[in-house]
Design a protein around this motif. Structure first.
Motif, PDB file in Angstrom:
ATOM      1  N   ASP A  13      34.241  34.260  35.583  1.00 44.40           N
ATOM      2  CA  ASP A  13      34.052  35.198  36.689  1.00 44.40           C
ATOM      3  C   ASP A  13      34.408  34.443  37.967  1.00 44.40           C
ATOM      4  O   ASP A  13      34.996  33.370  37.904  1.00 44.40           O
ATOM      5  CB  ASP A  13      32.646  35.816  36.720  1.00 44.40           C
ATOM      6  CG  ASP A  13      31.534  34.828  37.034  1.00 44.40           C
ATOM      7  OD1 ASP A  13      31.802  33.704  37.495  1.00 44.40           O
ATOM      8  OD2 ASP A  13      30.360  35.188  36.825  1.00 44.40           O
ATOM      9  N   GLY A  14      34.071  34.979  39.105  1.00 35.24           N
ATOM     10  CA  GLY A  14      34.453  34.366  40.373  1.00 35.24           C
ATOM     11  C   GLY A  14      33.773  33.057  40.684  1.00 35.24           C
ATOM     12  O   GLY A  14      34.156  32.362  41.620  1.00 35.24           O
ATOM     13  N   GLU A  15      32.739  32.675  39.898  1.00 36.95           N
ATOM     14  CA  GLU A  15      32.008  31.438  40.159  1.00 36.95           C
ATOM     15  C   GLU A  15      31.834  30.559  38.928  1.00 36.95           C
ATOM     16  O   GLU A  15      31.608  29.367  39.056  1.00 36.95           O
ATOM     17  CB  GLU A  15      30.612  31.763  40.711  1.00 36.95           C
ATOM     18  CG  GLU A  15      30.643  32.493  42.030  1.00 36.95           C
ATOM     19  CD  GLU A  15      29.250  32.904  42.484  1.00 36.95           C
ATOM     20  OE1 GLU A  15      28.262  32.609  41.773  1.00 36.95           O
ATOM     21  OE2 GLU A  15      29.149  33.509  43.546  1.00 36.95           O
ATOM     22  N   ASN A  16      31.889  31.151  37.736  1.00 32.36           N
ATOM     23  CA  ASN A  16      31.578  30.431  36.509  1.00 32.36           C
ATOM     24  C   ASN A  16      32.772  30.392  35.562  1.00 32.36           C
ATOM     25  O   ASN A  16      33.593  31.301  35.564  1.00 32.36           O
ATOM     26  CB  ASN A  16      30.401  31.110  35.795  1.00 32.36           C
ATOM     27  CG  ASN A  16      29.173  31.180  36.677  1.00 32.36           C
ATOM     28  OD1 ASN A  16      28.596  30.170  37.007  1.00 32.36           O
ATOM     29  ND2 ASN A  16      28.796  32.384  37.075  1.00 32.36           N
ATOM     30  N   ASP A  62      36.644  38.464  48.180  1.00 30.28           N
ATOM     31  CA  ASP A  62      36.119  37.115  48.313  1.00 30.28           C
ATOM     32  C   ASP A  62      37.193  36.152  47.837  1.00 30.28           C
ATOM     33  O   ASP A  62      37.437  36.012  46.638  1.00 30.28           O
ATOM     34  CB  ASP A  62      34.844  36.951  47.495  1.00 30.28           C
ATOM     35  CG  ASP A  62      34.179  35.607  47.727  1.00 30.28           C
ATOM     36  OD1 ASP A  62      34.866  34.662  48.171  1.00 30.28           O
ATOM     37  OD2 ASP A  62      32.975  35.496  47.468  1.00 30.28           O
ATOM     38  N   ASN A  64      37.225  32.988  47.774  1.00 32.93           N
ATOM     39  CA  ASN A  64      36.699  31.902  46.954  1.00 32.93           C
ATOM     40  C   ASN A  64      36.662  32.305  45.484  1.00 32.93           C
ATOM     41  O   ASN A  64      36.998  31.508  44.606  1.00 32.93           O
ATOM     42  CB  ASN A  64      35.297  31.497  47.412  1.00 32.93           C
ATOM     43  CG  ASN A  64      35.314  30.801  48.752  1.00 32.93           C
ATOM     44  OD1 ASN A  64      36.222  30.035  49.062  1.00 32.93           O
ATOM     45  ND2 ASN A  64      34.312  31.079  49.563  1.00 32.93           N
ATOM     46  N   GLU A  65      36.243  33.534  45.207  1.00 34.55           N
ATOM     47  CA  GLU A  65      36.201  34.020  43.828  1.00 34.55           C
ATOM     48  C   GLU A  65      37.601  34.103  43.228  1.00 34.55           C
ATOM     49  O   GLU A  65      37.820  33.715  42.083  1.00 34.55           O
ATOM     50  CB  GLU A  65      35.524  35.386  43.763  1.00 34.55           C
ATOM     51  CG  GLU A  65      34.039  35.346  44.040  1.00 34.55           C
ATOM     52  CD  GLU A  65      33.394  36.719  43.978  1.00 34.55           C
ATOM     53  OE1 GLU A  65      34.101  37.713  43.683  1.00 34.55           O
ATOM     54  OE2 GLU A  65      32.182  36.788  44.221  1.00 34.55           O
ATOM     55  N   HIS A  68      38.897  30.715  42.461  1.00 29.41           N
ATOM     56  CA  HIS A  68      38.267  30.190  41.242  1.00 29.41           C
ATOM     57  C   HIS A  68      38.976  30.742  40.005  1.00 29.41           C
ATOM     58  O   HIS A  68      39.232  30.003  39.048  1.00 29.41           O
ATOM     59  CB  HIS A  68      36.781  30.551  41.217  1.00 29.41           C
ATOM     60  CG  HIS A  68      36.055  29.979  40.050  1.00 29.41           C
ATOM     61  ND1 HIS A  68      35.895  30.662  38.871  1.00 29.41           N
ATOM     62  CD2 HIS A  68      35.474  28.771  39.879  1.00 29.41           C
ATOM     63  CE1 HIS A  68      35.233  29.902  38.022  1.00 29.41           C
ATOM     64  NE2 HIS A  68      34.964  28.754  38.610  1.00 29.41           N
ATOM     65  N   GLY A  69      39.318  32.024  40.018  1.00 27.59           N
ATOM     66  CA  GLY A  69      40.065  32.614  38.912  1.00 27.59           C
ATOM     67  C   GLY A  69      41.426  31.959  38.735  1.00 27.59           C
ATOM     68  O   GLY A  69      41.864  31.682  37.611  1.00 27.59           O
ATOM     69  N   ASP A  93      35.642  39.285  34.407  1.00 26.78           N
ATOM     70  CA  ASP A  93      35.461  40.535  35.145  1.00 26.78           C
ATOM     71  C   ASP A  93      36.843  41.031  35.571  1.00 26.78           C
ATOM     72  O   ASP A  93      37.782  40.243  35.690  1.00 26.78           O
ATOM     73  CB  ASP A  93      34.538  40.326  36.348  1.00 26.78           C
ATOM     74  CG  ASP A  93      35.137  39.404  37.381  1.00 26.78           C
ATOM     75  OD1 ASP A  93      35.729  39.924  38.349  1.00 26.78           O
ATOM     76  OD2 ASP A  93      35.030  38.181  37.216  1.00 26.78           O
ATOM     77  N   THR A  96      38.751  39.180  38.519  1.00 27.39           N
ATOM     78  CA  THR A  96      39.141  37.808  38.166  1.00 27.39           C
ATOM     79  C   THR A  96      40.243  37.815  37.120  1.00 27.39           C
ATOM     80  O   THR A  96      41.215  37.054  37.224  1.00 27.39           O
ATOM     81  CB  THR A  96      37.917  37.011  37.657  1.00 27.39           C
ATOM     82  OG1 THR A  96      36.917  36.995  38.678  1.00 27.39           O
ATOM     83  CG2 THR A  96      38.291  35.594  37.300  1.00 27.39           C
ATOM     84  N   THR A 119      32.344  41.406  32.629  1.00 34.22           N
ATOM     85  CA  THR A 119      31.587  40.279  33.164  1.00 34.22           C
ATOM     86  C   THR A 119      30.583  39.823  32.111  1.00 34.22           C
ATOM     87  O   THR A 119      29.687  40.569  31.754  1.00 34.22           O
ATOM     88  CB  THR A 119      30.841  40.670  34.453  1.00 34.22           C
ATOM     89  OG1 THR A 119      31.787  41.176  35.386  1.00 34.22           O
ATOM     90  CG2 THR A 119      30.110  39.485  35.053  1.00 34.22           C
TER      91      THR A 119
END
Length: 135
Positions: A13-16, A62, A64-65, A68-69, A93, A96, A119
């Protein structure tokens, strides 16, 4: 979904970002060996297509998200090119996953056995296995 033995499953996802391996065979999905790669999200131009007026005003975009993707896709590309990944299923998700697809290398695309737009990064492995089986 039938998933090859030892196939990699990237859950993003956008962070993990988690990478699992299928220890089962065929329709008997048994995910294990969770790895959490350390990503350096540097590709902030990745989300440039998402910078519309509405997204900027509402804060729905976002960067940042999206970066990350893009970083997750770059990590998977490197592992595919080096031959460390033979078969890959990506679960991410929808936003992403869309960003990741823009960064997939042709070598990764050859190894891709499927993707699931959902997600699931904070779900237990059992729920991820059920989502793969249902796909």
């Amino acid at each position: 979904m039938k998933l090859p033995h030892n196939a990699h499953v990237a859950v993003v996802d956008g962070e993990n970002f988690i990478v699992l391996r299928n220890q089962g065979k065929g329709f008997d999905i048994q995910l294990a060996n969770a790895e959490r790669p350390d990503l350096d999200a540097t590709n902030f131009s990745a989300g440039i297509k998402h910078q519309d007026d509405v997204g900027q005003r509402t804060g729905a975009t976002d960067l940042n998200e999206l970066a990350h993707g893009a970083a997750a896709a770059e990590w998977l590309n490197a592992k595919s090119i080096s031959g460390e990944i033979e078969n890959l299923l990506v679960i991410a998700d929808p936003k992403t996953l869309g960003e990741m697809r823009r960064h997939f290398h042709s070598e990764l695309e050859k190894r891709l056995v499927g993707d699931i737009a959902k997600t699931m990064t904070k779900e237990p492995i059992e729920r991820i296995e059920k989502a793969v089986e249902a796909a």
